[in-house]
Design a protein around this motif. Structure first.
Motif, mmCIF file in Angstrom:
data_model
loop_
_atom_site.group_PDB
_atom_site.id
_atom_site.type_symbol
_atom_site.label_atom_id
_atom_site.label_comp_id
_atom_site.label_asym_id
_atom_site.label_seq_id
_atom_site.Cartn_x
_atom_site.Cartn_y
_atom_site.Cartn_z
ATOM 1 N N LEU A 303 0.836 -1.210 0.000
ATOM 2 C CA LEU A 303 0.000 0.000 0.000
ATOM 3 C C LEU A 303 0.863 1.249 0.000
ATOM 4 N N ALA A 304 1.917 1.235 0.810
ATOM 5 C CA ALA A 304 2.806 2.399 0.849
ATOM 6 C C ALA A 304 3.491 2.596 -0.500
ATOM 7 N N THR A 305 3.859 1.495 -1.139
ATOM 8 C CA THR A 305 4.519 1.598 -2.440
ATOM 9 C C THR A 305 3.583 2.162 -3.491
ATOM 10 N N TYR A 306 2.343 1.632 -3.489
ATOM 11 C CA TYR A 306 1.381 2.130 -4.474
ATOM 12 C C TYR A 306 1.021 3.593 -4.193
ATOM 13 N N ALA A 307 0.979 3.930 -2.915
ATOM 14 C CA ALA A 307 0.713 5.330 -2.566
ATOM 15 C C ALA A 307 1.823 6.227 -3.094
ATOM 16 N N ALA A 308 3.065 5.741 -2.985
ATOM 17 C CA ALA A 308 4.189 6.520 -3.509
ATOM 18 C C ALA A 308 4.098 6.645 -5.028
ATOM 19 N N LEU A 309 3.675 5.568 -5.694
ATOM 20 C CA LEU A 309 3.526 5.620 -7.143
ATOM 21 C C LEU A 309 2.458 6.635 -7.542
ATOM 22 N N VAL A 310 1.338 6.614 -6.808
ATOM 23 C CA VAL A 310 0.264 7.570 -7.107
ATOM 24 C C VAL A 310 0.749 9.003 -6.879
ATOM 25 N N ALA A 311 1.483 9.206 -5.773
ATOM 26 C CA ALA A 311 1.991 10.549 -5.482
ATOM 27 C C ALA A 311 2.923 11.031 -6.584
ATOM 28 N N LEU A 312 3.805 10.134 -7.031
ATOM 29 C CA LEU A 312 4.705 10.503 -8.130
ATOM 30 C C LEU A 312 3.929 10.790 -9.404
ATOM 31 N N LEU A 313 2.887 9.999 -9.621
ATOM 32 C CA LEU A 313 2.078 10.187 -10.829
ATOM 33 C C LEU A 313 1.339 11.518 -10.793
ATOM 34 N N LEU A 314 0.726 11.833 -9.633
ATOM 35 C CA LEU A 314 -0.020 13.081 -9.498
ATOM 36 C C LEU A 314 0.894 14.296 -9.547
ATOM 37 N N ALA A 315 2.096 14.143 -9.049
ATOM 38 C CA ALA A 315 3.039 15.269 -9.051
ATOM 39 C C ALA A 315 3.678 15.475 -10.414
ATOM 40 N N GLY A 316 3.360 14.595 -11.350
ATOM 41 C CA GLY A 316 3.932 14.723 -12.684
ATOM 42 C C GLY A 316 5.365 14.250 -12.773
ATOM 43 N N LEU A 317 5.840 13.519 -11.756
ATOM 44 C CA LEU A 317 7.220 13.038 -11.756
ATOM 45 C C LEU A 317 7.375 11.681 -12.417
ATOM 46 N N MET A 318 6.248 11.060 -12.754
ATOM 47 C CA MET A 318 6.303 9.740 -13.363
ATOM 48 C C MET A 318 5.159 9.610 -14.358
ATOM 49 N N PRO A 319 5.444 9.269 -15.600
ATOM 50 C CA PRO A 319 4.381 9.080 -16.587
ATOM 51 C C PRO A 319 3.501 7.882 -16.215
ATOM 52 N N LEU A 320 2.301 7.875 -16.746
ATOM 53 C CA LEU A 320 1.362 6.793 -16.449
ATOM 54 C C LEU A 320 1.886 5.446 -16.929
ATOM 55 N N ALA A 321 2.530 5.417 -18.078
ATOM 56 C CA ALA A 321 3.068 4.160 -18.596
ATOM 57 C C ALA A 321 4.154 3.600 -17.669
ATOM 58 N N VAL A 322 4.985 4.491 -17.162
ATOM 59 C CA VAL A 322 6.050 4.049 -16.249
ATOM 60 C C VAL A 322 5.447 3.529 -14.949
ATOM 61 N N ALA A 323 4.374 4.203 -14.469
ATOM 62 C CA ALA A 323 3.723 3.743 -13.247
ATOM 63 C C ALA A 323 3.111 2.348 -13.445
ATOM 64 N N GLY A 324 2.484 2.129 -14.605
ATOM 65 C CA GLY A 324 1.926 0.808 -14.888
ATOM 66 C C GLY A 324 3.010 -0.252 -14.958
ATOM 67 N N ALA A 325 4.118 0.080 -15.628
ATOM 68 C CA ALA A 325 5.235 -0.872 -15.694
ATOM 69 C C ALA A 325 5.824 -1.137 -14.316
ATOM 70 N N ALA A 326 5.903 -0.102 -13.496
ATOM 71 C CA ALA A 326 6.429 -0.272 -12.151
ATOM 72 C C ALA A 326 5.539 -1.206 -11.337
ATOM 73 N N TYR A 327 4.220 -1.031 -11.515
ATOM 74 C CA TYR A 327 3.281 -1.915 -10.806
ATOM 75 C C TYR A 327 3.548 -3.383 -11.166
ATOM 76 N N LEU A 328 3.709 -3.685 -12.450
ATOM 77 C CA LEU A 328 3.985 -5.049 -12.885
ATOM 78 C C LEU A 328 5.349 -5.533 -12.376
ATOM 79 N N ALA A 329 6.331 -4.641 -12.429
ATOM 80 C CA ALA A 329 7.681 -5.019 -12.011
ATOM 81 C C ALA A 329 7.726 -5.372 -10.527
ATOM 82 N N LEU A 330 7.027 -4.560 -9.719
ATOM 83 C CA LEU A 330 7.016 -4.837 -8.282
ATOM 84 C C LEU A 330 6.340 -6.174 -7.988
#
Length: 640
Positions: A303-330
């Motif tokens: 949950l903390a990891t996904y929360a960090a991914l969402v925060a990065l996504l909302l802050a514009g620090l991570m593209p949506l495609a990278v966030a999706g790939a990160a989810y699969l990688a984790l």
């Protein structure tokens, strides 16, 4: 402080076994730490690979190489998935986005198909390698144990070690290479995931570690709990095995029925199995709690990891495609680490068995006699035992002390004495199977240690008190040779002289009958029939020296008389060393040695020893009284 009471090793009222000879390293496993496990793994894996290479270099290369390649393809698959997501989430019309994702999609499909093919090929190679490794170590084991000194098998610790090596070490040696390949595969998978997420965004690597840490902790805790449970139940499981063996095997079947033991054994078996069941049920709660804690910690970390991914996504620090790939990688990283920890635990446990097997190899080499002599013994004229001492391993006292005897061609020499006097031990030394601790045994003046052992044994016919009936045909049980190599004349002579011809005549297939009922048309011999076969075995070589150790213990009077007549005939051209408790049969011996507690206390002819009135005369008088109806005078305290 409230401490959990350890479960008893066995149910109350049942015996507690000695330290397990099957799992002597349970304490090591229970105290196992992750760091200790990881530092030992390289040496264990290297040892496993050496044996695998010895068994089959090709299959070893295939097993390791294919697993590594399959692991490397995981990085390609993950990279292709990133490309797919980037193409799909890019700006533009849908057909253009699909077209942009198509190359990555084809790459991912090809990589997954190739990875599946490589894993199938790796399983095939590993399936070939396992029996090859098992065969290699088993051949090494039997080669070494059959070359060790006979007295090694009188050492209980040695026998336990060989038992562990034979029953567990050989089996685990074949599995450890597969575990090592699994470790390599999962390490590469984890490395691939770490590489990809680092390329995607630097912050993802610590997030991956945060996600997989609870999984690793839970795996270690689960493994240690499993080992602790195995340790607690090892004694009870061994008792269960003993009771099951006694109630299902032929050896104990007659006495089980004759003494009406069935109700008692069933009741005790039920108590032990109930104890095992209760112990298993008691640990279920602890296992459930541990798994729940691991799941909760893993869920919090995820949950903390996904929360960090969402925060990065909302802050514009991570593209949506990278966030999706990160989810699969984790997700892949968590699964890979779980598989890795299981492989590490299994590899370490198998490695302990393998280490025990290799220790058995080392012990066997240390117990193997030095280079054998090469001198040919030649026909026997005189065998002389001079000042021989001998003690069994771990024994507090010598079995023989200062023993000296002489055996000459054409003479019958008898060894007599009460149980435990050292007669059979001396016979085994003379036959070259034991090595004296002091003194010498010479064959025509040459120490038997300097003689070629195979040629020496070929000149000795041995009728042992404790003979082994092999799962061979009757013929091979006599000749102790490969099929089709028997000398028919010598075989016929041995059968006639021993009385085994009558035994063979009653067998359904004669000499071709297997002497083991586990085989088709196999026969089960009586004690007397077995002893005649053993006598024929000792007479088949037409040896210079016939050693007969209690050869008539299971024979009837007629068969006994016939066999002793055989020894008298054999003495015309050979020497006969006769060990017996039946002193009536020693009257025809040319010379008699009387042993008592490992010492020669009397010697002479039958007449001389009776006249002397010592131990021999006393023993002879006791046996004679049993036949003529007299009651020998014995002190009451002898029976108290």
């Amino acid at each position: 402080m409230n401490r959990r009471r350890p479960a008893p090793a066995t149910p109350a009222g049942l015996p507690e076994l000695a330290t397990s000879r099957f799992h002597p390293w349970f304490g090591d496993l229970q105290r196992l730490s992750l760091w200790r496990m990881l530092t030992r793994l390289p040496a264990l894996i290297a040892t496993a690979l050496r044996w695998s290479w010895k068994a089959s270099p090709r299959d070893t290369l295939l097993t390791v190489g294919l697993n590594i390649a399959a692991g490397a393809l995981s990085a390609i698959v993950l990279t292709a998935v990133v490309g797919i997501l980037q193409g799909l989430f890019a700006q533009g019309p849908t057909p253009e986005r699909l077209q942009a994702a198509l190359p990555s999609l084809l790459l991912a499909g090809a990589a997954m198909v190739t990875r599946a093919a490589l894993r199938s090929a790796a399983i095939w190679a590993q399936g070939r390698l396992t029996p090859m490794v098992e065969r290699a170590v088993e051949v090494e084991l039997v080669s070494l144990t059959t070359a060790t000194r006979l007295e090694a098998f009188d050492d209980s610790d040695w026998c336990d070690q060989i038992h562990r090596a034979r029953t567990l070490g050989v089996y685990e040696a074949g599995r450890i290479t597969g575990y090592a390949a699994d470790i390599a595969t999962e390490l590469i998978s984890l490395l691939a995931v770490a590489t990809v997420v680092t390329v995607l965004h630097p912050v993802l690597l610590p997030l991956l570690a945060l996600t997989v840490a609870p999984v690793g902790w839970a795996a270690i805790r689960s493994a240690r709990m499993r080992y602790a449970r195995m340790r607690a139940l090892s004694t009870s499981n061994r008792l269960l095995y003993m009771y099951t063996h006694a109630m299902t095997e032929r050896e104990a079947a007659a006495e089980l029925r004759a003494y009406a033991m069935r109700p008692m054994l069933l009741a005790e078996f039920a108590r032990i199995s109930d104890h095992v069941r209760d112990a298993l049920l008691a640990v279920v709660g602890r296992q459930t709690t541990t798994r729940a804690v691991g799941d909760v910690l893993g869920g919090i970390a995820t949950l903390a990891t996904y929360a960090a991914l969402v925060a990065l996504l909302l802050a514009g620090l991570m593209p949506l495609a990278v966030a999706g790939a990160a989810y699969l990688a984790l997700g892949q990283g968590k699964a890979a680490l779980d598989r890795l920890m299981n492989a590490v635990n299994s590899c370490y446990e198998s490695g302990l068995y393998l280490s025990d097997l290799l220790e058995a190899f080392d012990q066997a080499r240390r117990r193997t006699p030095p280079a054998a002599g090469t001198t040919s013994p030649g026909p026997l004229e005189e065998l002389r035992v001079q000042g021989v001492d001998f003690a069994y391993p771990a024994a507090e006292a010598n079995a023989l002390t200062g023993v000296s005897i002489t055996v000459e061609r054409g003479r019958i020499v008898a060894l007599v004495g009460e149980n435990g006097s050292g007669k059979s031990t001396l016979a085994t030394l003379i036959s070259g199977l034991y090595v004296p601790d002091a003194g010498t045994i010479t064959w025509n003046g040459t120490d038997i240690a300097d003689l070629d052992p195979d040629e020496l044994h070929a000149r000795i016919g041995l009728i042992r008190q404790q003979y082994h009936q092999w799962p061979f045909s009757a013929e091979r049980n006599i000749t102790m040779a490969a099929p089709g190599t028997a000398d028919p004349d010598r075989l016929g002579r041995a059968l006639r002289l021993s009385g085994a011809d009558q035994v063979v005549a009653d067998l359904a297939h004669g000499l071709d009958t297997p002497l083991d009922t586990r085989f088709k048309d196999g026969a089960d011999l009586s004690g007397g029939q077995r002893q005649r076969i053993a006598a024929a075995r000792g007479l088949y070589p037409q040896a210079d020296l016939v050693i007969a150790d209690e050869p008539t213990a299971a024979l009837d009077a007629r068969a006994e008389e016939r066999l002793f007549s055989t020894f008298q005939a054999a003495a015309d051209g050979a020497a006969v060393l006769l060990i017996t408790h039946r002193l009536a049969s020693t009257r025809s011996a040319d010379w008699i040695y009387v042993l008592d507690h490992g010492h020669v206390v009397e010697q002479g002819t039958h007449t001389d020893l009776i006249t002397h009135g010592g131990l021999y005369a006393e023993l002879y008088g006791i046996q004679a009284a049993a036949y003529n109806g007299a009651t020998p005078h014995r002190h009451t305290e002898e029976f108290l």
